[in-house]
Design a protein around this motif. Structure first.
Motif, PDB file in Angstrom:
ATOM      1  N   PRO A 244      46.576  18.111  47.289  1.00 46.99           N
ATOM      2  CA  PRO A 244      47.612  19.148  47.291  1.00 46.99           C
ATOM      3  C   PRO A 244      47.839  19.803  45.929  1.00 46.99           C
ATOM      4  O   PRO A 244      47.966  21.015  45.827  1.00 46.99           O
ATOM      5  CB  PRO A 244      48.860  18.389  47.767  1.00 46.99           C
ATOM      6  N   GLU A 245      47.852  18.991  44.866  1.00 47.44           N
ATOM      7  CA  GLU A 245      48.088  19.547  43.529  1.00 47.44           C
ATOM      8  C   GLU A 245      46.929  20.441  43.095  1.00 47.44           C
ATOM      9  O   GLU A 245      47.134  21.507  42.498  1.00 47.44           O
ATOM     10  CB  GLU A 245      48.296  18.418  42.525  1.00 47.44           C
ATOM     11  N   GLU A 246      45.697  20.023  43.415  1.00 48.31           N
ATOM     12  CA  GLU A 246      44.525  20.832  43.065  1.00 48.31           C
ATOM     13  C   GLU A 246      44.536  22.156  43.819  1.00 48.31           C
ATOM     14  O   GLU A 246      44.232  23.211  43.250  1.00 48.31           O
ATOM     15  CB  GLU A 246      43.241  20.053  43.388  1.00 48.31           C
ATOM     16  N   MET A 247      44.899  22.114  45.090  1.00 48.02           N
ATOM     17  CA  MET A 247      44.953  23.337  45.887  1.00 48.02           C
ATOM     18  C   MET A 247      46.029  24.282  45.348  1.00 48.02           C
ATOM     19  O   MET A 247      45.851  25.505  45.329  1.00 48.02           O
ATOM     20  CB  MET A 247      45.228  22.991  47.352  1.00 48.02           C
ATOM     21  N   ALA A 248      47.140  23.727  44.889  1.00 48.50           N
ATOM     22  CA  ALA A 248      48.208  24.561  44.328  1.00 48.50           C
ATOM     23  C   ALA A 248      47.716  25.324  43.096  1.00 48.50           C
ATOM     24  O   ALA A 248      48.044  26.502  42.910  1.00 48.50           O
ATOM     25  CB  ALA A 248      49.415  23.690  43.971  1.00 48.50           C
ATOM     26  N   HIS A 249      46.921  24.673  42.269  1.00 49.91           N
ATOM     27  CA  HIS A 249      46.362  25.348  41.084  1.00 49.91           C
ATOM     28  C   HIS A 249      45.422  26.481  41.502  1.00 49.91           C
ATOM     29  O   HIS A 249      45.425  27.564  40.889  1.00 49.91           O
ATOM     30  CB  HIS A 249      45.617  24.340  40.199  1.00 49.91           C
ATOM     31  N   LEU A 250      44.635  26.244  42.547  1.00 50.01           N
ATOM     32  CA  LEU A 250      43.712  27.287  43.019  1.00 50.01           C
ATOM     33  C   LEU A 250      44.474  28.488  43.566  1.00 50.01           C
ATOM     34  O   LEU A 250      44.081  29.635  43.347  1.00 50.01           O
ATOM     35  CB  LEU A 250      42.789  26.724  44.110  1.00 50.01           C
ATOM     36  N   ILE A 251      45.559  28.224  44.277  1.00 51.04           N
ATOM     37  CA  ILE A 251      46.383  29.315  44.819  1.00 51.04           C
ATOM     38  C   ILE A 251      46.968  30.151  43.681  1.00 51.04           C
ATOM     39  O   ILE A 251      46.992  31.383  43.741  1.00 51.04           O
ATOM     40  CB  ILE A 251      47.513  28.746  45.709  1.00 51.04           C
ATOM     41  N   GLN A 252      47.413  29.477  42.633  1.00 44.05           N
ATOM     42  CA  GLN A 252      47.954  30.202  41.477  1.00 44.05           C
ATOM     43  C   GLN A 252      46.917  31.132  40.869  1.00 44.05           C
ATOM     44  O   GLN A 252      47.194  32.288  40.553  1.00 44.05           O
ATOM     45  CB  GLN A 252      48.442  29.212  40.417  1.00 44.05           C
ATOM     46  N   ASP A 253      45.693  30.621  40.711  1.00 45.91           N
ATOM     47  CA  ASP A 253      44.621  31.442  40.146  1.00 45.91           C
ATOM     48  C   ASP A 253      44.277  32.613  41.051  1.00 45.91           C
ATOM     49  O   ASP A 253      44.002  33.720  40.573  1.00 45.91           O
ATOM     50  CB  ASP A 253      43.375  30.581  39.923  1.00 45.91           C
ATOM     51  N   ASP A 264      38.936  35.664  49.897  1.00 46.35           N
ATOM     52  CA  ASP A 264      37.625  35.564  49.239  1.00 46.35           C
ATOM     53  C   ASP A 264      37.752  34.970  47.840  1.00 46.35           C
ATOM     54  O   ASP A 264      36.924  34.156  47.418  1.00 46.35           O
ATOM     55  CB  ASP A 264      36.957  36.937  49.158  1.00 46.35           C
ATOM     56  N   GLN A 265      38.790  35.390  47.126  1.00 52.08           N
ATOM     57  CA  GLN A 265      39.005  34.866  45.775  1.00 52.08           C
ATOM     58  C   GLN A 265      39.321  33.367  45.813  1.00 52.08           C
ATOM     59  O   GLN A 265      38.857  32.600  44.962  1.00 52.08           O
ATOM     60  CB  GLN A 265      40.155  35.627  45.098  1.00 52.08           C
ATOM     61  N   LEU A 266      40.095  32.947  46.827  1.00 53.36           N
ATOM     62  CA  LEU A 266      40.419  31.526  46.966  1.00 53.36           C
ATOM     63  C   LEU A 266      39.159  30.712  47.261  1.00 53.36           C
ATOM     64  O   LEU A 266      38.977  29.617  46.721  1.00 53.36           O
ATOM     65  CB  LEU A 266      41.449  31.323  48.077  1.00 53.36           C
ATOM     66  N   ARG A 267      38.283  31.253  48.095  1.00 52.89           N
ATOM     67  CA  ARG A 267      37.023  30.563  48.392  1.00 52.89           C
ATOM     68  C   ARG A 267      36.180  30.403  47.117  1.00 52.89           C
ATOM     69  O   ARG A 267      35.577  29.346  46.886  1.00 52.89           O
ATOM     70  CB  ARG A 267      36.236  31.348  49.450  1.00 52.89           C
ATOM     71  N   ILE A 268      36.118  31.466  46.326  1.00 54.58           N
ATOM     72  CA  ILE A 268      35.345  31.421  45.077  1.00 54.58           C
ATOM     73  C   ILE A 268      35.906  30.351  44.139  1.00 54.58           C
ATOM     74  O   ILE A 268      35.156  29.570  43.543  1.00 54.58           O
ATOM     75  CB  ILE A 268      35.354  32.808  44.388  1.00 54.58           C
ATOM     76  N   GLN A 269      37.240  30.311  44.016  1.00 53.48           N
ATOM     77  CA  GLN A 269      37.877  29.330  43.133  1.00 53.48           C
ATOM     78  C   GLN A 269      37.597  27.899  43.623  1.00 53.48           C
ATOM     79  O   GLN A 269      37.330  26.997  42.810  1.00 53.48           O
ATOM     80  CB  GLN A 269      39.395  29.571  43.093  1.00 53.48           C
ATOM     81  N   ALA A 270      37.650  27.694  44.947  1.00 49.11           N
ATOM     82  CA  ALA A 270      37.418  26.359  45.512  1.00 49.11           C
ATOM     83  C   ALA A 270      35.978  25.918  45.279  1.00 49.11           C
ATOM     84  O   ALA A 270      35.724  24.764  44.896  1.00 49.11           O
ATOM     85  CB  ALA A 270      37.742  26.362  47.007  1.00 49.11           C
TER      86      ALA A 270
END
Length: 471
Positions: A244-253, A264-270
Protein backbone atom coordinates in the motif's frame (compact mmCIF):
# COMPACT_ATOMS: atom_id res chain seq x y z
CA UNK A 1 -9.91 -31.06 0.77
CA UNK A 2 -12.99 -30.86 -1.46
CA UNK A 3 -15.13 -33.11 0.79
CA UNK A 4 -15.29 -30.33 3.35
CA UNK A 5 -17.18 -28.17 0.89
CA UNK A 6 -18.72 -30.28 -1.86
CA UNK A 7 -20.05 -33.83 -2.39
CA UNK A 8 -20.90 -35.84 -5.52
CA UNK A 9 -24.55 -35.86 -4.47
CA UNK A 10 -24.72 -32.06 -4.26
CA UNK A 11 -26.83 -30.55 -7.02
CA UNK A 12 -25.74 -27.61 -9.12
CA UNK A 13 -27.66 -25.28 -11.38
CA UNK A 14 -25.55 -23.94 -14.27
CA UNK A 15 -26.83 -20.99 -16.27
CA UNK A 16 -25.68 -18.21 -18.59
CA UNK A 17 -27.14 -14.99 -19.95
CA UNK A 18 -25.41 -14.85 -23.33
CA UNK A 19 -25.25 -16.78 -26.58
CA UNK A 20 -22.10 -18.64 -27.60
CA UNK A 21 -20.29 -17.57 -30.76
CA UNK A 22 -17.22 -18.60 -32.78
CA UNK A 23 -15.10 -15.76 -31.45
CA UNK A 24 -15.68 -16.93 -27.86
CA UNK A 25 -14.34 -20.36 -28.75
CA UNK A 26 -11.21 -18.91 -30.36
CA UNK A 27 -10.46 -16.58 -27.43
CA UNK A 28 -10.99 -19.35 -24.87
CA UNK A 29 -8.83 -21.84 -26.73
CA UNK A 30 -5.96 -19.59 -27.79
CA UNK A 31 -5.83 -16.98 -25.00
CA UNK A 32 -7.45 -18.37 -21.84
CA UNK A 33 -6.38 -22.01 -22.10
CA UNK A 34 -2.61 -21.31 -21.75
CA UNK A 35 -3.36 -19.54 -18.44
CA UNK A 36 -5.93 -21.89 -16.86
CA UNK A 37 -4.81 -25.20 -18.38
CA UNK A 38 -6.63 -27.83 -20.38
CA UNK A 39 -8.64 -29.28 -17.47
CA UNK A 40 -10.21 -25.96 -16.43
CA UNK A 41 -10.84 -25.20 -20.10
CA UNK A 42 -12.55 -28.57 -20.54
CA UNK A 43 -14.69 -28.01 -17.44
CA UNK A 44 -15.87 -24.63 -18.74
CA UNK A 45 -16.66 -26.07 -22.17
CA UNK A 46 -18.57 -29.00 -20.64
CA UNK A 47 -20.72 -26.71 -18.49
CA UNK A 48 -21.34 -24.09 -21.18
CA UNK A 49 -22.24 -26.58 -23.95
CA UNK A 50 -24.61 -28.39 -21.60
CA UNK A 51 -26.32 -25.07 -20.81
CA UNK A 52 -26.39 -23.96 -24.45
CA UNK A 53 -28.41 -27.04 -25.40
CA UNK A 54 -31.22 -26.01 -23.05
CA UNK A 55 -33.92 -23.60 -24.32
CA UNK A 56 -33.90 -21.75 -20.99
CA UNK A 57 -30.06 -21.54 -20.90
CA UNK A 58 -30.19 -23.26 -17.52
CA UNK A 59 -29.59 -26.87 -16.42
CA UNK A 60 -29.70 -28.73 -13.10
CA UNK A 61 -27.47 -31.74 -12.46
CA UNK A 62 -25.52 -33.44 -9.68
CA UNK A 63 -21.75 -33.22 -9.36
CA UNK A 64 -21.67 -36.99 -9.90
CA UNK A 65 -22.95 -36.31 -13.44
CA UNK A 66 -20.17 -33.77 -13.93
CA UNK A 67 -17.59 -36.31 -12.73
CA UNK A 68 -18.90 -38.85 -15.24
CA UNK A 69 -18.97 -36.45 -18.20
CA UNK A 70 -15.46 -35.07 -17.56
CA UNK A 71 -13.81 -38.27 -16.33
CA UNK A 72 -12.31 -36.33 -13.40
CA UNK A 73 -12.39 -36.88 -9.64
CA UNK A 74 -14.35 -34.33 -7.65
CA UNK A 75 -11.21 -32.88 -6.03
CA UNK A 76 -9.83 -32.13 -9.52
CA UNK A 77 -13.12 -30.55 -10.59
CA UNK A 78 -13.13 -28.45 -7.43
CA UNK A 79 -9.57 -27.15 -7.95
CA UNK A 80 -10.15 -26.44 -11.66
CA UNK A 81 -13.41 -24.67 -10.86
CA UNK A 82 -11.49 -22.20 -8.69
CA UNK A 83 -9.34 -21.23 -11.68
CA UNK A 84 -12.50 -20.39 -13.67
CA UNK A 85 -13.72 -18.27 -10.76
CA UNK A 86 -10.41 -16.46 -10.42
CA UNK A 87 -10.14 -15.54 -14.10
CA UNK A 88 -13.73 -14.26 -14.35
CA UNK A 89 -15.40 -17.08 -16.30
CA UNK A 90 -17.54 -18.34 -13.42
CA UNK A 91 -19.38 -17.00 -10.38
CA UNK A 92 -20.42 -19.48 -7.68
CA UNK A 93 -23.29 -19.15 -5.22
CA UNK A 94 -24.91 -21.67 -2.90
CA UNK A 95 -27.90 -22.17 -0.61
CA UNK A 96 -28.80 -24.87 1.87
CA UNK A 97 -31.95 -26.84 1.06
CA UNK A 98 -33.05 -29.72 3.31
CA UNK A 99 -29.60 -29.99 4.87
CA UNK A 100 -27.63 -30.09 1.61
CA UNK A 101 -25.97 -27.34 -0.38
CA UNK A 102 -27.22 -26.51 -3.87
CA UNK A 103 -24.64 -24.66 -6.00
CA UNK A 104 -25.39 -22.05 -8.65
CA UNK A 105 -22.82 -21.73 -11.44
CA UNK A 106 -23.19 -18.51 -13.40
CA UNK A 107 -21.08 -18.87 -16.54
CA UNK A 108 -19.61 -15.65 -17.94
CA UNK A 109 -18.40 -15.02 -21.48
CA UNK A 110 -14.67 -14.57 -22.08
CA UNK A 111 -13.33 -11.13 -22.85
CA UNK A 112 -13.09 -10.29 -26.50
CA UNK A 113 -9.58 -10.34 -27.98
CA UNK A 114 -9.23 -6.56 -27.71
CA UNK A 115 -10.16 -6.54 -24.02
CA UNK A 116 -7.81 -9.45 -23.29
CA UNK A 117 -4.75 -7.94 -24.96
CA UNK A 118 -5.45 -4.54 -23.40
CA UNK A 119 -5.80 -6.04 -19.91
CA UNK A 120 -2.77 -5.19 -17.78
CA UNK A 121 -2.66 -8.58 -16.06
CA UNK A 122 -3.79 -11.16 -18.58
CA UNK A 123 -1.68 -9.91 -21.48
CA UNK A 124 1.52 -9.94 -19.39
CA UNK A 125 0.89 -13.40 -17.97
CA UNK A 126 0.00 -14.80 -21.39
CA UNK A 127 3.24 -13.41 -22.81
CA UNK A 128 5.30 -15.04 -20.06
CA UNK A 129 3.34 -18.29 -20.22
CA UNK A 130 3.97 -18.61 -23.96
CA UNK A 131 7.63 -17.87 -23.35
CA UNK A 132 8.20 -16.56 -26.86
CA UNK A 133 7.85 -13.12 -28.38
CA UNK A 134 7.16 -14.72 -31.76
CA UNK A 135 4.29 -16.84 -30.44
CA UNK A 136 2.73 -13.86 -28.69
CA UNK A 137 3.06 -11.69 -31.81
CA UNK A 138 1.57 -14.47 -33.92
CA UNK A 139 -1.47 -14.76 -31.61
CA UNK A 140 -1.99 -11.03 -31.52
CA UNK A 141 -1.72 -10.87 -35.31
CA UNK A 142 -4.38 -13.58 -35.64
CA UNK A 143 -6.89 -11.44 -33.76
CA UNK A 144 -5.86 -8.12 -35.31
CA UNK A 145 -7.96 -6.33 -37.93
CA UNK A 146 -6.90 -3.75 -40.47
CA UNK A 147 -8.72 -0.51 -39.83
CA UNK A 148 -9.81 1.80 -42.63
CA UNK A 149 -9.15 5.49 -42.10
CA UNK A 150 -12.45 7.26 -42.80
CA UNK A 151 -11.25 10.71 -41.78
CA UNK A 152 -10.98 11.98 -45.36
CA UNK A 153 -14.05 10.13 -46.68
CA UNK A 154 -17.57 11.48 -47.13
CA UNK A 155 -20.09 9.89 -44.78
CA UNK A 156 -23.23 9.07 -46.80
CA UNK A 157 -24.84 6.72 -44.26
CA UNK A 158 -28.63 7.11 -44.05
CA UNK A 159 -30.17 7.99 -40.69
CA UNK A 160 -33.01 5.99 -39.13
CA UNK A 161 -35.61 8.67 -39.73
CA UNK A 162 -34.44 9.03 -43.34
CA UNK A 163 -35.47 5.46 -44.10
CA UNK A 164 -38.36 4.71 -41.70
CA UNK A 165 -41.47 6.67 -40.82
CA UNK A 166 -43.18 6.94 -37.45
CA UNK A 167 -46.20 4.79 -36.63
CA UNK A 168 -49.45 6.03 -38.15
CA UNK A 169 -52.23 6.95 -35.68
CA UNK A 170 -54.48 4.31 -37.22
CA UNK A 171 -51.91 1.65 -36.30
CA UNK A 172 -51.84 2.92 -32.74
CA UNK A 173 -55.60 2.42 -32.42
CA UNK A 174 -55.14 -1.28 -33.20
CA UNK A 175 -53.02 -1.74 -30.09
CA UNK A 176 -54.35 -4.50 -27.83
CA UNK A 177 -53.78 -5.12 -24.12
CA UNK A 178 -51.72 -8.22 -25.05
CA UNK A 179 -49.49 -6.10 -27.26
CA UNK A 180 -48.95 -3.52 -24.51
CA UNK A 181 -48.12 -6.28 -22.05
CA UNK A 182 -45.55 -7.82 -24.37
CA UNK A 183 -43.94 -4.46 -25.21
CA UNK A 184 -43.61 -3.51 -21.55
CA UNK A 185 -42.30 -6.92 -20.39
CA UNK A 186 -39.18 -6.70 -18.21
CA UNK A 187 -38.22 -10.39 -18.27
CA UNK A 188 -34.45 -10.88 -18.66
CA UNK A 189 -33.06 -11.51 -22.15
CA UNK A 190 -29.81 -12.98 -23.44
CA UNK A 191 -27.11 -10.38 -23.82
CA UNK A 192 -23.72 -9.26 -22.57
CA UNK A 193 -22.65 -6.66 -20.08
CA UNK A 194 -19.20 -5.15 -20.06
CA UNK A 195 -18.69 -6.41 -16.50
CA UNK A 196 -19.59 -10.03 -17.35
CA UNK A 197 -16.05 -10.92 -18.40
CA UNK A 198 -14.21 -9.23 -15.54
CA UNK A 199 -12.31 -11.22 -12.94
CA UNK A 200 -12.42 -9.96 -9.36
CA UNK A 201 -9.81 -9.32 -6.69
CA UNK A 202 -10.21 -10.43 -3.09
CA UNK A 203 -10.10 -7.38 -0.83
CA UNK A 204 -7.73 -9.09 1.61
CA UNK A 205 -5.00 -9.21 -1.06
CA UNK A 206 -4.33 -5.47 -0.92
CA UNK A 207 -5.37 -3.14 1.92
CA UNK A 208 -7.03 -0.36 -0.05
CA UNK A 209 -7.97 1.70 3.02
CA UNK A 210 -4.41 1.62 4.29
CA UNK A 211 -3.25 2.69 0.84
CA UNK A 212 -5.69 5.65 0.96
CA UNK A 213 -4.32 6.68 4.36
CA UNK A 214 -0.82 7.03 2.87
CA UNK A 215 -1.98 9.49 0.19
CA UNK A 216 -1.27 13.20 0.81
CA UNK A 217 -4.14 15.68 1.10
CA UNK A 218 -3.61 17.19 -2.37
CA UNK A 219 -4.64 13.88 -4.01
CA UNK A 220 -8.44 13.90 -4.62
CA UNK A 221 -9.75 10.71 -3.01
CA UNK A 222 -12.83 10.58 -5.25
CA UNK A 223 -10.58 10.20 -8.31
CA UNK A 224 -8.77 7.26 -6.72
CA UNK A 225 -11.89 5.54 -5.42
CA UNK A 226 -13.86 5.37 -8.67
CA UNK A 227 -14.43 1.81 -9.87
CA UNK A 228 -12.18 1.94 -12.92
CA UNK A 229 -9.15 3.34 -11.08
CA UNK A 230 -9.63 1.02 -8.10
CA UNK A 231 -9.50 -1.97 -10.43
CA UNK A 232 -6.32 -0.70 -12.07
CA UNK A 233 -4.67 -0.19 -8.67
CA UNK A 234 -5.59 -3.74 -7.57
CA UNK A 235 -4.23 -5.12 -10.85
CA UNK A 236 -0.89 -3.32 -10.66
CA UNK A 237 -0.46 -4.07 -6.95
CA UNK A 238 -1.01 -7.77 -7.62
CA UNK A 239 1.14 -8.02 -10.73
CA UNK A 240 4.11 -6.01 -9.44
CA UNK A 241 3.81 -7.10 -5.76
CA UNK A 242 3.35 -3.54 -4.50
CA UNK A 243 2.54 -2.74 -0.89
CA UNK A 244 0.00 0.00 0.00
CA UNK A 245 2.74 2.51 0.87
CA UNK A 246 4.61 1.81 -2.38
CA UNK A 247 1.44 2.23 -4.42
CA UNK A 248 0.74 5.54 -2.68
CA UNK A 249 4.14 6.85 -3.80
CA UNK A 250 3.42 5.79 -7.38
CA UNK A 251 0.05 7.57 -7.33
CA UNK A 252 1.76 10.75 -6.13
CA UNK A 253 4.24 10.59 -9.00
CA UNK A 254 1.50 9.88 -11.55
CA UNK A 255 -0.72 12.76 -10.30
CA UNK A 256 2.00 15.29 -9.55
CA UNK A 257 0.72 17.84 -12.10
CA UNK A 258 -2.90 16.80 -12.47
CA UNK A 259 -6.00 16.03 -10.44
CA UNK A 260 -6.85 13.21 -12.84
CA UNK A 261 -5.13 9.84 -12.63
CA UNK A 262 -3.23 9.09 -15.82
CA UNK A 263 -3.52 5.30 -16.13
CA UNK A 264 -0.68 4.99 -18.64
CA UNK A 265 1.63 7.06 -16.46
CA UNK A 266 0.78 4.89 -13.44
CA UNK A 267 1.60 1.75 -15.43
CA UNK A 268 4.96 3.23 -16.46
CA UNK A 269 5.79 4.14 -12.85
CA UNK A 270 4.84 0.63 -11.63
CA UNK A 271 6.95 -1.09 -14.30
CA UNK A 272 9.91 1.19 -13.55
CA UNK A 273 9.80 0.41 -9.82
CA UNK A 274 9.43 -3.32 -10.50
CA UNK A 275 12.42 -3.37 -12.85
CA UNK A 276 14.57 -1.56 -10.28
CA UNK A 277 13.84 -4.34 -7.76
CA UNK A 278 13.61 -7.40 -10.00
CA UNK A 279 15.93 -6.40 -12.88
CA UNK A 280 14.80 -8.27 -16.01
CA UNK A 281 12.75 -10.96 -14.27
CA UNK A 282 9.16 -10.72 -15.60
CA UNK A 283 6.13 -11.00 -13.29
CA UNK A 284 4.73 -14.51 -13.25
CA UNK A 285 1.35 -16.04 -12.57
CA UNK A 286 1.32 -18.95 -10.18
CA UNK A 287 0.13 -20.39 -6.89
CA UNK A 288 2.21 -18.87 -4.13
CA UNK A 289 1.70 -21.00 -1.05
CA UNK A 290 -0.28 -24.07 -0.02
CA UNK A 291 -4.05 -23.49 -0.54
CA UNK A 292 -6.06 -23.23 2.68
CA UNK A 293 -8.09 -26.38 2.01
CA UNK A 294 -4.88 -28.47 1.79
CA UNK A 295 -3.27 -27.17 4.99
CA UNK A 296 -2.90 -29.60 7.88
CA UNK A 297 -2.42 -27.16 10.73
CA UNK A 298 -5.61 -26.13 12.54
CA UNK A 299 -3.87 -24.18 15.29
CA UNK A 300 -0.43 -23.08 16.49
CA UNK A 301 2.33 -25.67 15.93
CA UNK A 302 3.03 -27.79 19.01
CA UNK A 303 5.91 -29.99 17.88
CA UNK A 304 8.92 -29.73 15.60
CA UNK A 305 6.99 -31.70 12.98
CA UNK A 306 4.14 -29.17 13.17
CA UNK A 307 6.60 -26.32 12.71
CA UNK A 308 8.19 -27.96 9.66
CA UNK A 309 4.77 -28.65 8.12
CA UNK A 310 3.70 -25.06 8.77
CA UNK A 311 6.91 -23.79 7.18
CA UNK A 312 6.41 -25.86 4.03
CA UNK A 313 2.75 -24.75 3.85
CA UNK A 314 3.44 -21.04 4.24
CA UNK A 315 6.50 -20.70 1.99
CA UNK A 316 6.38 -20.32 -1.79
CA UNK A 317 8.50 -22.92 -3.64
CA UNK A 318 10.61 -20.24 -5.34
CA UNK A 319 11.31 -18.60 -1.98
CA UNK A 320 12.21 -21.98 -0.50
CA UNK A 321 14.56 -22.69 -3.39
CA UNK A 322 16.26 -19.35 -2.70
CA UNK A 323 16.80 -20.43 0.92
CA UNK A 324 18.20 -23.79 -0.18
CA UNK A 325 20.59 -21.81 -2.41
CA UNK A 326 21.72 -19.58 0.48
CA UNK A 327 19.75 -16.60 -0.84
CA UNK A 328 21.20 -16.75 -4.36
CA UNK A 329 18.96 -15.76 -7.23
CA UNK A 330 17.02 -18.75 -8.56
CA UNK A 331 18.05 -19.97 -12.01
CA UNK A 332 15.41 -19.48 -14.73
CA UNK A 333 15.45 -23.20 -15.57
CA UNK A 334 14.71 -24.08 -11.92
CA UNK A 335 11.74 -21.68 -11.89
CA UNK A 336 10.42 -23.45 -14.98
CA UNK A 337 10.72 -26.80 -13.19
CA UNK A 338 8.73 -25.48 -10.22
CA UNK A 339 6.00 -24.08 -12.47
CA UNK A 340 5.70 -27.38 -14.33
CA UNK A 341 5.52 -29.32 -11.06
CA UNK A 342 2.58 -27.13 -10.01
CA UNK A 343 0.71 -26.70 -13.29
CA UNK A 344 1.50 -29.89 -15.23
CA UNK A 345 1.90 -32.42 -12.43
CA UNK A 346 -0.76 -30.67 -10.29
CA UNK A 347 1.32 -30.83 -7.11
CA UNK A 348 0.39 -28.30 -4.45
CA UNK A 349 3.09 -25.72 -3.52
CA UNK A 350 3.67 -27.27 -0.09
CA UNK A 351 4.20 -30.71 -1.64
CA UNK A 352 6.62 -29.14 -4.14
CA UNK A 353 8.63 -27.79 -1.19
CA UNK A 354 8.94 -31.30 0.29
CA UNK A 355 9.96 -32.66 -3.12
CA UNK A 356 12.64 -29.96 -3.50
CA UNK A 357 13.99 -30.67 -0.03
CA UNK A 358 14.12 -34.40 -0.74
CA UNK A 359 15.85 -34.00 -4.13
CA UNK A 360 18.45 -31.60 -2.75
CA UNK A 361 19.35 -34.10 -0.05
CA UNK A 362 19.58 -37.21 -2.26
CA UNK A 363 21.04 -35.56 -5.37
CA UNK A 364 24.07 -33.64 -4.07
CA UNK A 365 22.23 -30.29 -3.80
CA UNK A 366 21.30 -30.32 -7.50
CA UNK A 367 17.79 -29.87 -8.86
CA UNK A 368 17.56 -32.43 -11.64
CA UNK A 369 14.64 -31.97 -14.03
CA UNK A 370 14.45 -35.68 -14.90
CA UNK A 371 14.54 -36.73 -11.24
CA UNK A 372 12.01 -34.06 -10.21
CA UNK A 373 9.51 -35.11 -12.89
CA UNK A 374 10.08 -38.82 -12.19
CA UNK A 375 9.26 -38.38 -8.50
CA UNK A 376 6.43 -35.94 -9.28
CA UNK A 377 4.80 -38.47 -11.60
CA UNK A 378 5.01 -41.08 -8.84
CA UNK A 379 3.54 -38.72 -6.22
CA UNK A 380 0.77 -37.67 -8.57
CA UNK A 381 -0.21 -41.30 -9.14
CA UNK A 382 -0.19 -41.78 -5.35
CA UNK A 383 -2.54 -38.76 -5.13
CA UNK A 384 -0.28 -36.86 -2.72
CA UNK A 385 -2.04 -33.59 -1.83
CA UNK A 386 -0.79 -32.46 1.58
CA UNK A 387 2.61 -31.72 3.07
CA UNK A 388 2.12 -34.42 5.68
CA UNK A 389 1.42 -37.06 3.01
CA UNK A 390 4.48 -35.95 1.02
CA UNK A 391 6.77 -36.11 4.07
CA UNK A 392 5.50 -39.58 4.96
CA UNK A 393 6.08 -40.89 1.43
CA UNK A 394 9.53 -39.25 1.24
CA UNK A 395 10.53 -41.07 4.44
CA UNK A 396 9.46 -44.41 2.95
CA UNK A 397 11.34 -43.65 -0.28
CA UNK A 398 14.44 -42.77 1.72
CA UNK A 399 14.25 -46.03 3.67
CA UNK A 400 14.01 -47.95 0.38
CA UNK A 401 16.94 -45.95 -0.96
CA UNK A 402 19.10 -46.81 2.05
CA UNK A 403 18.18 -50.48 1.71
CA UNK A 404 19.16 -50.42 -1.97
CA UNK A 405 22.47 -48.76 -1.12
CA UNK A 406 23.30 -51.38 1.52
CA UNK A 407 22.61 -54.14 -1.03
CA UNK A 408 24.66 -52.38 -3.69
CA UNK A 409 21.63 -51.58 -5.82
CA UNK A 410 19.65 -48.35 -6.30
CA UNK A 411 16.30 -47.29 -7.70
CA UNK A 412 16.32 -46.68 -11.45
CA UNK A 413 15.84 -42.93 -11.16
CA UNK A 414 18.89 -42.62 -8.88
CA UNK A 415 21.34 -44.81 -10.86
CA UNK A 416 24.57 -43.26 -12.08
CA UNK A 417 27.07 -44.42 -14.63
CA UNK A 418 29.16 -47.51 -13.87
CA UNK A 419 32.19 -45.30 -13.25
CA UNK A 420 30.55 -43.97 -10.07
CA UNK A 421 31.18 -46.96 -7.86
CA UNK A 422 31.25 -45.07 -4.62
CA UNK A 423 27.84 -44.25 -3.14
CA UNK A 424 27.80 -40.75 -1.75
CA UNK A 425 25.80 -40.22 1.43
CA UNK A 426 24.17 -36.84 1.85
CA UNK A 427 23.03 -35.49 5.23
CA UNK A 428 19.26 -35.80 5.46
CA UNK A 429 16.76 -33.47 7.17
CA UNK A 430 15.73 -34.48 10.66
CA UNK A 431 12.06 -34.92 9.68
CA UNK A 432 13.16 -37.75 7.35
CA UNK A 433 15.48 -39.68 9.66
CA UNK A 434 14.38 -39.15 13.28
CA UNK A 435 11.14 -40.83 14.33
CA UNK A 436 11.17 -39.28 17.81
CA UNK A 437 11.49 -35.63 16.88
CA UNK A 438 7.75 -35.16 16.33
CA UNK A 439 6.61 -36.55 19.65
CA UNK A 440 7.28 -33.58 21.88
CA UNK A 441 8.23 -29.95 21.81
CA UNK A 442 11.96 -29.37 21.61
CA UNK A 443 13.60 -27.51 24.48
CA UNK A 444 15.20 -24.10 24.07
CA UNK A 445 18.65 -25.71 24.37
CA UNK A 446 17.83 -28.20 21.61
CA UNK A 447 16.53 -25.45 19.37
CA UNK A 448 19.67 -23.40 19.93
CA UNK A 449 21.83 -26.44 19.21
CA UNK A 450 19.86 -27.13 16.01
CA UNK A 451 20.36 -23.53 14.85
CA UNK A 452 24.12 -23.77 15.42
CA UNK A 453 24.28 -27.08 13.53
CA UNK A 454 22.32 -25.57 10.64
CA UNK A 455 24.64 -22.55 10.54
CA UNK A 456 27.66 -24.85 10.64
CA UNK A 457 26.23 -26.94 7.80
CA UNK A 458 25.51 -23.85 5.67
CA UNK A 459 29.08 -22.64 6.25
CA UNK A 460 30.40 -26.03 5.12
CA UNK A 461 28.36 -25.82 1.92
CA UNK A 462 29.56 -22.28 1.30
CA UNK A 463 33.20 -23.33 1.63
CA UNK A 464 32.66 -26.27 -0.73
CA UNK A 465 31.07 -23.97 -3.27
CA UNK A 466 33.97 -21.53 -2.95
CA UNK A 467 36.53 -24.31 -3.39
CA UNK A 468 34.78 -25.48 -6.58
CA UNK A 469 34.79 -21.94 -8.00
CA UNK A 470 38.49 -21.51 -7.26
CA UNK A 471 39.49 -24.89 -8.74
Amino acid sequence: MHWKEILPSNRYIAYMSYNWNTSDHEVLTLLYQPLIGSLAYSLYMTLSLDVQRQPSKKVERTHKTLMTSTGQHLDHIFSERKKLEAIGLLSVYREKIEGEFVYYYHLHPPMDASGFFNDDLLSVFLYNKLGSKEQYRELRQYFSVEEVNTGDLENVTQGFNQVFTSIHPSEMRSTTPDMLEMLSSSSPLAGRKASDSHYNFAEDGFDFQQFISYLPSFIPKAEIENTKNQRLIYQLAFMYKLKPEEMAHLIQDAMLHSEKLDADQLRIQAKRRYRMNEQDEPPRLGLRIQPEELKSQAGPPQTQEDKTIQYFETTAPIEYLEELSDGARVYEGDIDIIERLIFEYKLSPGVVNVLLDYIFMVNDKKLSKALAFKIAGHWKRKKIKTVKEAMSLAKKENQKRQTFQEKGDRPSYQKKSSSSAQVRKEPLPKWMTDNNWKKEEASEQELEKAKKEAAKYREMLRKKKQQKEES
